[in-house]
Design an enzyme around this catalytic site. Structure first.
Site, PDB file in Angstrom:
ATOM      1  N   HIS A 168     -10.985   8.077  -7.289  1.00 22.37           N
ATOM      2  CA  HIS A 168      -9.659   7.491  -7.552  1.00 22.37           C
ATOM      3  C   HIS A 168      -9.206   7.701  -8.998  1.00 22.37           C
ATOM      4  O   HIS A 168      -8.167   7.181  -9.388  1.00 22.37           O
ATOM      5  CB  HIS A 168      -9.611   5.991  -7.218  1.00 22.37           C
ATOM      6  CG  HIS A 168      -9.911   5.690  -5.776  1.00 22.37           C
ATOM      7  ND1 HIS A 168      -9.607   4.495  -5.183  1.00 22.37           N
ATOM      8  CD2 HIS A 168     -10.459   6.454  -4.796  1.00 22.37           C
ATOM      9  CE1 HIS A 168      -9.979   4.513  -3.911  1.00 22.37           C
ATOM     10  NE2 HIS A 168     -10.504   5.704  -3.663  1.00 22.37           N
ATOM     11  N   THR A 195      16.188  -6.042 -25.635  1.00 20.28           N
ATOM     12  CA  THR A 195      16.084  -7.497 -25.493  1.00 20.28           C
ATOM     13  C   THR A 195      16.578  -7.890 -24.114  1.00 20.28           C
ATOM     14  O   THR A 195      17.763  -7.832 -23.821  1.00 20.28           O
ATOM     15  CB  THR A 195      16.910  -8.207 -26.588  1.00 20.28           C
ATOM     16  OG1 THR A 195      18.217  -7.625 -26.616  1.00 20.28           O
ATOM     17  CG2 THR A 195      16.257  -8.049 -27.952  1.00 20.28           C
ATOM     18  N   ARG A 253     -11.533  -8.045  -3.114  1.00 20.11           N
ATOM     19  CA  ARG A 253     -12.644  -7.447  -2.351  1.00 20.11           C
ATOM     20  C   ARG A 253     -13.424  -8.594  -1.732  1.00 20.11           C
ATOM     21  O   ARG A 253     -13.753  -9.568  -2.421  1.00 20.11           O
ATOM     22  CB  ARG A 253     -13.557  -6.650  -3.276  1.00 20.11           C
ATOM     23  CG  ARG A 253     -12.917  -5.458  -3.934  1.00 20.11           C
ATOM     24  CD  ARG A 253     -12.878  -4.236  -3.018  1.00 20.11           C
ATOM     25  NE  ARG A 253     -12.026  -3.224  -3.625  1.00 20.11           N
ATOM     26  CZ  ARG A 253     -11.858  -2.002  -3.165  1.00 20.11           C
ATOM     27  NH1 ARG A 253     -12.505  -1.616  -2.068  1.00 20.11           N
ATOM     28  NH2 ARG A 253     -11.056  -1.152  -3.754  1.00 20.11           N
ATOM     29  N   ASP A 299     -14.268  12.147  -2.276  1.00 20.18           N
ATOM     30  CA  ASP A 299     -13.664  11.049  -1.488  1.00 20.18           C
ATOM     31  C   ASP A 299     -12.434  11.565  -0.756  1.00 20.18           C
ATOM     32  O   ASP A 299     -11.341  11.441  -1.239  1.00 20.18           O
ATOM     33  CB  ASP A 299     -13.323   9.916  -2.470  1.00 20.18           C
ATOM     34  CG  ASP A 299     -12.801   8.671  -1.786  1.00 20.18           C
ATOM     35  OD1 ASP A 299     -12.830   8.607  -0.550  1.00 20.18           O
ATOM     36  OD2 ASP A 299     -12.342   7.763  -2.497  1.00 20.18           O
ATOM     37  N   ASP A 310      -7.328  12.096   3.925  1.00 20.12           N
ATOM     38  CA  ASP A 310      -6.308  11.696   2.947  1.00 20.12           C
ATOM     39  C   ASP A 310      -6.978  11.372   1.619  1.00 20.12           C
ATOM     40  O   ASP A 310      -8.172  11.054   1.562  1.00 20.12           O
ATOM     41  CB  ASP A 310      -5.493  10.502   3.451  1.00 20.12           C
ATOM     42  CG  ASP A 310      -6.318   9.226   3.607  1.00 20.12           C
ATOM     43  OD1 ASP A 310      -7.450   9.306   4.132  1.00 20.12           O
ATOM     44  OD2 ASP A 310      -5.840   8.152   3.193  1.00 20.12           O
ATOM     45  N   HIS A 331      20.508 -11.258 -21.049  1.00 16.69           N
ATOM     46  CA  HIS A 331      20.361 -11.090 -22.493  1.00 16.69           C
ATOM     47  C   HIS A 331      19.349 -12.144 -22.954  1.00 16.69           C
ATOM     48  O   HIS A 331      19.528 -13.344 -22.691  1.00 16.69           O
ATOM     49  CB  HIS A 331      21.726 -11.299 -23.154  1.00 16.69           C
ATOM     50  CG  HIS A 331      21.730 -10.979 -24.612  1.00 16.69           C
ATOM     51  ND1 HIS A 331      21.051 -11.722 -25.552  1.00 16.69           N
ATOM     52  CD2 HIS A 331      22.340  -9.966 -25.296  1.00 16.69           C
ATOM     53  CE1 HIS A 331      21.247 -11.198 -26.746  1.00 16.69           C
ATOM     54  NE2 HIS A 331      22.032 -10.116 -26.616  1.00 16.69           N
ATOM     55  N   SER A 388     -14.751  -0.191  -0.049  1.00 14.98           N
ATOM     56  CA  SER A 388     -14.387  -0.643   1.300  1.00 14.98           C
ATOM     57  C   SER A 388     -14.074   0.543   2.199  1.00 14.98           C
ATOM     58  O   SER A 388     -13.487   1.532   1.751  1.00 14.98           O
ATOM     59  CB  SER A 388     -13.143  -1.535   1.241  1.00 14.98           C
ATOM     60  OG  SER A 388     -13.323  -2.582   0.327  1.00 14.98           O
ATOM     61  N   HIS A 445     -12.332  10.848   6.313  1.00 17.04           N
ATOM     62  CA  HIS A 445     -10.879  10.796   6.076  1.00 17.04           C
ATOM     63  C   HIS A 445     -10.442  11.964   5.205  1.00 17.04           C
ATOM     64  O   HIS A 445     -11.090  12.283   4.210  1.00 17.04           O
ATOM     65  CB  HIS A 445     -10.439   9.456   5.504  1.00 17.04           C
ATOM     66  CG  HIS A 445     -10.927   9.123   4.121  1.00 17.04           C
ATOM     67  ND1 HIS A 445     -10.224   9.434   2.982  1.00 17.04           N
ATOM     68  CD2 HIS A 445     -12.047   8.493   3.704  1.00 17.04           C
ATOM     69  CE1 HIS A 445     -10.883   8.991   1.925  1.00 17.04           C
ATOM     70  NE2 HIS A 445     -11.992   8.425   2.331  1.00 17.04           N
ATOM     71  N   ASP A 490     -18.992   8.758   3.195  1.00 20.60           N
ATOM     72  CA  ASP A 490     -17.827   8.457   2.341  1.00 20.60           C
ATOM     73  C   ASP A 490     -18.256   7.448   1.286  1.00 20.60           C
ATOM     74  O   ASP A 490     -17.500   6.556   0.908  1.00 20.60           O
ATOM     75  CB  ASP A 490     -16.678   7.902   3.206  1.00 20.60           C
ATOM     76  CG  ASP A 490     -15.385   7.734   2.420  1.00 20.60           C
ATOM     77  OD1 ASP A 490     -15.205   8.431   1.399  1.00 20.60           O
ATOM     78  OD2 ASP A 490     -14.551   6.900   2.822  1.00 20.60           O
ATOM     79  N   GLU A 538      -7.051   6.350   5.403  1.00 20.87           N
ATOM     80  CA  GLU A 538      -8.116   5.470   4.914  1.00 20.87           C
ATOM     81  C   GLU A 538      -7.750   4.873   3.563  1.00 20.87           C
ATOM     82  O   GLU A 538      -7.970   3.687   3.301  1.00 20.87           O
ATOM     83  CB  GLU A 538      -9.427   6.255   4.796  1.00 20.87           C
ATOM     84  CG  GLU A 538     -10.667   5.378   4.686  1.00 20.87           C
ATOM     85  CD  GLU A 538     -10.974   4.925   3.274  1.00 20.87           C
ATOM     86  OE1 GLU A 538     -11.735   3.959   3.129  1.00 20.87           O
ATOM     87  OE2 GLU A 538     -10.455   5.520   2.306  1.00 20.87           O
TER      88      GLU A 538
HETATM   89  N1  BES Z   1     -14.934   6.238  -0.187  1.00 13.45           N
HETATM   90  C1  BES Z   1     -14.253   5.060  -0.549  1.00 13.45           C
HETATM   91  C2  BES Z   1     -15.047   3.786  -0.391  1.00 13.45           C
HETATM   92  C3  BES Z   1     -16.347   3.773  -1.119  1.00 13.45           C
HETATM   93  C4  BES Z   1     -16.432   4.152  -2.440  1.00 13.45           C
HETATM   94  C5  BES Z   1     -17.465   3.346  -0.452  1.00 13.45           C
HETATM   95  C6  BES Z   1     -17.659   4.144  -3.069  1.00 13.45           C
HETATM   96  C7  BES Z   1     -18.662   3.297  -1.087  1.00 13.45           C
HETATM   97  C8  BES Z   1     -18.761   3.723  -2.407  1.00 13.45           C
HETATM   98  C9  BES Z   1     -12.994   4.926   0.281  1.00 13.45           C
HETATM   99  O1  BES Z   1     -12.314   6.134   0.461  1.00 13.45           O
HETATM  100  C10 BES Z   1     -12.053   4.014  -0.437  1.00 13.45           C
HETATM  101  O2  BES Z   1     -11.747   4.223  -1.574  1.00 13.45           O
HETATM  102  N2  BES Z   1     -11.603   3.012   0.260  1.00 13.45           N
HETATM  103  C11 BES Z   1     -10.612   2.144  -0.225  1.00 13.45           C
HETATM  104  C12 BES Z   1     -10.202   1.306   0.939  1.00 13.45           C
HETATM  105  C13 BES Z   1      -9.086   0.387   0.683  1.00 13.45           C
HETATM  106  C14 BES Z   1      -7.830   1.129   0.404  1.00 13.45           C
HETATM  107  C15 BES Z   1      -8.905  -0.552   1.842  1.00 13.45           C
HETATM  108  C16 BES Z   1     -11.168   1.303  -1.351  1.00 13.45           C
HETATM  109  O3  BES Z   1     -12.344   0.901  -1.332  1.00 13.45           O
HETATM  110  O4  BES Z   1     -10.417   1.030  -2.299  1.00 13.45           O
HETATM  111 ZN    ZN Z   2     -11.263   6.330  -1.685  1.00 15.34          ZN
END
Ligand code: BES
Ligand code: ZN
Length: 462
Positions: A434, A319, A332, A122, A91, A216, A406, A89, A183, A156
């Site tokens: 992230h 307030t 998850r 990532d 993005d 208020h 995920s 991916h 990934d 993704e």
């Molecule tokens: N690359 C990650 C997922 C990942 C991170 C797999 C570390 C294994 C180890 C992927 O880009 C990601 O962050 N996916 C999202 C998917 C979600 C938005 C449905 C995630 O896991 O938060």
């Molecule tokens: Zn990610």
């Protein structure tokens, strides 16, 4: 082309491979923010051109209904050779909070052998591994030992909403024996590993509505239910603060618990609890009682608040009794939980709890996205080929790990293409995915390329 020739060619191209990755990293392809729609398309176009230049055929930017996908193929392998689909991916997550970056997120900078930029690990750095490996193999009239299709998507990080239907529609074009995805992460630079399971996801946004407008807090406070407080109670009703058990009725139905033998094997995997605490920046961990950190992240489902807002949050005091309160909640999931069912259970539980709290005018639960968990068969020939390729490159047998992250489309590939996925990732646990200052080790980039070249030959031979 022989493995050694392709690897030497890739090694000779180190600088070029890095400079081109930096170009890709400069494109701020943040999929969740509409102001970056053009950047997502620019990243797709850039990749299309690189796939074509690498020697793949039919490179095209394909419409999905959302951010476009990129497709290319090379189908001239010897008769009887298998067909693999490479997925990645382009993005990335938003770079916020910006002030915590040491260098700007979309100006890739090399520090301590790492490239620091949003998307470095990532997944731009990792998808680039595959393009660079294919290019090294196809250069100067070279050929591949297997048929390859490449699909790169741009949604993704927001749940691959349009890719699922796209894969179903394009099942014929994407038909393959196996899917390869880089990934994910290895346990450490000297501990290669292959991911054997990913968690699924249900992502919901909850809003609690009270008064028709902000009030208020003196004139009305004391006689009107405060939505911010109500939301806190609703959220608190979802998780036991002592044991970490999720309290949504039916939530654990369908969860496959690991066997005692599997649990014993997890202990030997070499997961480093101290390093986990260091990477997380915490002095102590907290999670569901009775499970190790590795298990809490890899084999147990979760309920997390990702963000909350309500009332006045600017500097100084105001307030106010807010009209509404909001939270973003992700759960998850692990096999065999179903994300649609879990989303329903959350909504029902919140409504049941709210029913006992008069003064809440309305609750909205909106499903932002979801995806199924996946478990991979580690005995599949492609998994074994990945294992041999990693062992040769990294000088150590890889282990199989359970991942907390995920990649929803992996379950889609299994359902729509009937193809298993090999999760051969080259990230490291401290890559800060992230987060501010995301990085990817350049050594992992280059070793990843070597591993990919070896993998295609190992897979063809198996
Ligand atoms: N690359 C990650 C997922 C990942 C991170 C797999 C570390 C294994 C180890 C992927 O880009 C990601 O962050 N996916 C999202 C998917 C979600 C938005 C449905 C995630 O896991 O938060
Ligand atoms: Zn990610």
């Amino acid at each position: 082309m022989s493995i050694d020739a392709a690897i030497s060619r890739a090694q000779a191209a180190h600088d070029q491979v890095e400079q081109e990755l930096f170009e890709l990293l400069r494109i701020p392809s943040v999929s969740t923010q509409a102001e970056h729609d053009g950047d997502c398309r620019a990243a797709a176009e850039w990749l299309r051109a690189k796939l074509e230049e690498a020697g793949l055929h039919g490179a095209a930017v394909l419409e999905t209904g959302g951010h476009p996908a990129v497709y290319a193929e090379w189908l001239d392998a010897p008769e009887g050779a298998p067909t693999a689909l490479v997925y990645g991916h382009y993005d990335v997550q938003p770079p916020d909070p910006l002030e915590l970056w040491e260098t700007p997120p979309f100006e890739p900078t090399v520090r301590d052998g790492n490239v620091v930029a949003r998307g470095a690990a990532d997944d731009k750095g990792q998808l680039w591994i595959h393009i660079a490996a294919l290019r090294a193999m196809l250069a100067d009239g070279g050929t591949l030992p297997v048929n390859i299709k490449v699909i790169l998507e741009g949604e993704e990080e927001t749940g691959s909403e349009h890719l699922g239907p796209f894969v179903a529609r394009e099942a014929e074009r994407l038909a393959c024996d196996v899917v390869i995805v880089s990934d994910s992460s290895m346990l450490a630079a000297d501990k290669p590993s292959i991911v054997a399971s990913l968690r699924g996801m249900s992502y919901c946004e909850v809003a609690v509505h009270g008064p028709a407008h902000d009030l208020h807090s003196g004139v009305f406070g004391g006689a009107v239910r405060n939505p911010a407080e109500a939301l806190v109670h609703l959220i608190a009703a979802c998780k036991d603060p002592a044991t970490g058990r999720i309290l949504i009725p039916g939530f654990y139905d369908g969860v496959i618990e690991p066997s005692e033998a599997e649990r014993a094997a997890f202990v030997d995997i070499g997961f480093d609890d101290d390093e986990f605490r260091r990477d997380a920046g915490v002095t102590q961990t907290w999670g569901e009682t009775g499970w190790t950190i590795y298990e809490q992240v890899g084999v147990r489902p979760t309920f997390e608040v990702n963000g909350m807002w309500s009332g006045y949050t600017q500097p100084g005091a105001k307030t106010v009794l807010p009209a509404s309160a909001h939270a973003k909640i992700s759960m998850r999931l692990v096999a065999d939980q179903d994300w649609r069912r879990i989303s329903e259970l959350l909504e029902q539980h919140l409504r049941d709890v709210a029913a006992g709290m008069p003064g809440i005018e309305r609750i909205d639960v909106v499903r932002l996205h979801g995806g199924q968990p996946s478990l991979v068969d580690t005995t599949h020939p492609a998994m074994q080929a990945a294992s041999r390729a990693l062992a040769t490159t990294f000088g150590r047998e890889p282990v199989y790990t359970r991942e907390g992250g995920s990649i929803p489309v992996v379950a889609t590939f299994a359902a729509e293409l009937d193809a298993p996925t090999v999760l051969m990732g080259f990230g490291l646990p401290d890559d800060r995915l992230h987060s501010p200052n995301e990085k990817f080790a350049l050594s992992q980039l280059h070793l990843g390329i070597e591993t990919a070249i070896r993998f295609w030959h190992e897979y063809a031979a198996s």
